[in-house]
Design a protein around this motif. Structure first.
Motif, PDB file in Angstrom:
ATOM      1  N   SER A 164       0.863  -1.100   0.038  1.00  0.00           N
ATOM      2  CA  SER A 164      -0.109  -0.046   0.075  1.00  0.00           C
ATOM      3  C   SER A 164       0.856   1.312   0.072  1.00  0.00           C
ATOM      4  CB  SER A 164      -0.878   0.138   1.116  1.00  0.00           C
ATOM      5  OG  SER A 164      -1.581   1.047   1.463  1.00  0.00           O
ATOM      6  N   ALA A 203      -1.111   2.843   3.656  1.00  0.00           N
ATOM      7  CA  ALA A 203      -1.540   2.143   5.202  1.00  0.00           C
ATOM      8  C   ALA A 203      -0.319   2.392   6.266  1.00  0.00           C
ATOM      9  CB  ALA A 203      -1.804   0.914   5.057  1.00  0.00           C
ATOM     10  N   LEU A 204       0.777   2.079   5.729  1.00  0.00           N
ATOM     11  CA  LEU A 204       1.900   1.913   6.574  1.00  0.00           C
ATOM     12  C   LEU A 204       2.374   3.291   6.896  1.00  0.00           C
ATOM     13  CD1 LEU A 204       4.371  -0.882   5.753  1.00  0.00           C
ATOM     14  CD2 LEU A 204       2.649  -0.718   7.618  1.00  0.00           C
ATOM     15  N   ALA A 249       0.754  -4.490   4.772  1.00  0.00           N
ATOM     16  CA  ALA A 249      -0.364  -3.836   4.069  1.00  0.00           C
ATOM     17  C   ALA A 249      -0.336  -4.193   2.573  1.00  0.00           C
ATOM     18  CB  ALA A 249       0.102  -2.396   4.264  1.00  0.00           C
ATOM     19  N   THR A 253      -4.947  -4.221   5.931  1.00  0.00           N
ATOM     20  CA  THR A 253      -3.274  -4.301   6.561  1.00  0.00           C
ATOM     21  C   THR A 253      -3.708  -5.074   8.086  1.00  0.00           C
ATOM     22  OG1 THR A 253      -3.561  -1.909   6.089  1.00  0.00           O
ATOM     23  CG2 THR A 253      -2.335  -2.442   8.010  1.00  0.00           C
TER      24      THR A 253
END
Length: 403
Positions: free
Chosen positions: A12, A15-16, A91, A271
């Protein structure tokens, strides 16, 4: 702790980065945040236990310098002088490969055989990177979608029959005539080893049938839609057909899946916090351009059929929720320190890793001042530092060994 991100293409861009408080979208896909002492990407200890101004120290080096103090004597006796688990935040914006992991006995035998054969440890065709099994647990932080294990054969027969695809008839007969583990093995084996000349027209016909059935509103629309998405991303891949034999699972936040040896699975999107035995052994089964060793995969796979148990956390004291698994290498708990009158006491006798996924936590130990751990950050608690208490309005995941 300072941790590395692996930038796999399926990761992603948000997300992180959001977890770590960094700009979004990120410049490149971010797939996995590695937290632990895996030699490939070890975490580094910043400050704790070091003199002011000293350089960060690899957790691998910290453990090597004092295995008993960092891991505890019981963990060293059971697992040797390496951290037995690896913690990740995963993710997935796109599907991962179909894969399974070996038993401990299979891993030891496979690793020894490839070592004797002189296969380079980094060779594309290498199956076994170490002599360990790799059980794992994935706990959803967001809605999380996965393929996991083989569906009940009777349901799979119904799913395939509803496609109304004449090109599937001869393969469907392998399962309808023997709707059990053996029939599942026979059908999967036929799919995964199918030559391109037969696979390509069959895939075209199946995908066209999936389009029709999705439009009709079939009860299997989610499975057919997933097949279409996989077919678009992995054209000509037998894993697209193999996915039709598998359970499609949706986890809600805080739910988890435990994946033991031989379980064929693929994460589709979402996630989650993932914890596993500290191993690199992966046997791929499709949805990937990487090496697929069909005979070895068939030897490792567990063809047990039926629904996959979804794990819900169980209460384990004030502010503590535990995810039960049979693994000895790892254990995962979710902590809500504000739900406990005096916070949560971290009294495990082995190594402990703290990951904060929301809010800010404080760790109170022997030091005069508490250690503040904000969202997205982690902390290492060695075995010889007992009596650490965690407080704060935070959501925390605690990783330990499973002893």
């Amino acid at each position: 702790m300072s941790n590395r991100i692996r930038p796999y293409a399926w990761g992603s861009r948000t997300a992180l980065a959001e977890l770590l408080g960094e700009p979004t979208p990120s410049a490149h896909p971010q797939a996995e945040l590695w937290i632990g002492a895996h030699p490939g990407d070890p975490s580094r200890l910043v400050g704790s236990g070091s003199s002011a101004g000293s350089a960060p120290q690899s957790l691998v080096d910290r453990i090597a310098g004092d295995p008993a103090g960092q891991l505890g004597s019981e963990a060293v006796d059971q697992f040797g002088t390496r951290l037995p688990f690896l913690l990740k935040v995963l993710a997935a914006a796109e599907p991962l490969s179909l894969q399974a992991h070996p038993t401990m006995e299979q891993a030891k035998a496979g690793f020894a055989a490839e070592e004797r054969a002189g296969i380079d440890i980094n060779a594309a065709g290498r199956n076994y990177k170490d002599a360990s099994h790799k059980p794992e647990l994935i706990c959803a932080l967001t809605e999380f979608h996965a393929l996991c294990g083989f569906r009940d054969p009777q349901q799979t027969v119904q799913l395939l029959a509803e496609l109304g695809c004449p090109e599937l008839e001869r393969y469907l007969g392998l399962l309808s005539g023997q709707p059990d583990e053996n029939g599942t093995r026979a059908l999967f084996s036929s799919i995964i080893s199918m030559p391109s000349a037969a696979l390509d027209p069959l895939l075209d016909a199946v995908l066209a049938a999936c389009v029709r059935r999705v439009k009709d509103g079939s009860e299997f629309s989610a499975e057919y839609r997933t097949t279409l998405e996989l077919g678009e991303r992995y054209p000509g891949d037998p894993g697209v057909l193999a996915a039709l034999l598998m359970n499609r699972v949706t986890l809600q936040p805080d739910q988890a899946l435990y994946l033991g040896a031989g379980n064929l699975h693929a994460y589709l999107s979402g996630t989650g916090v993932e914890i596993m035995a500290n191993s690199d052994n992966v046997l791929r089964g499709g949805l990937t351009p990487k090496h697929v060793d069909v005979p070895e995969l068939m030897r490792v796979l567990d063809f047990s059929v039926g629904p996959v148990p979804v794990i819900n956390p169980v209460p384990d004291g004030p502010g503590v929720w535990r995810y039960p698994t049979p693994a000895k290498e790892f254990a995962l708990s979710k902590l809500l320190p504000d739900d406990a009158p005096d916070g949560v006491l971290l009294d495990h006798s082995g190594p402990q890793v703290v990951l904060v996924t929301a809010g800010t936590a404080q760790l109170h130990g022997a030091a005069a001042a508490p250690l503040t751990v904000p969202k997205g950050r982690t902390a290492w608690i060695p075995a010889d530092e007992s009596g650490v208490r965690i407080t704060g309005a935070a959501t925390v995941f605690l990783a330990t060994d499973g002893l």
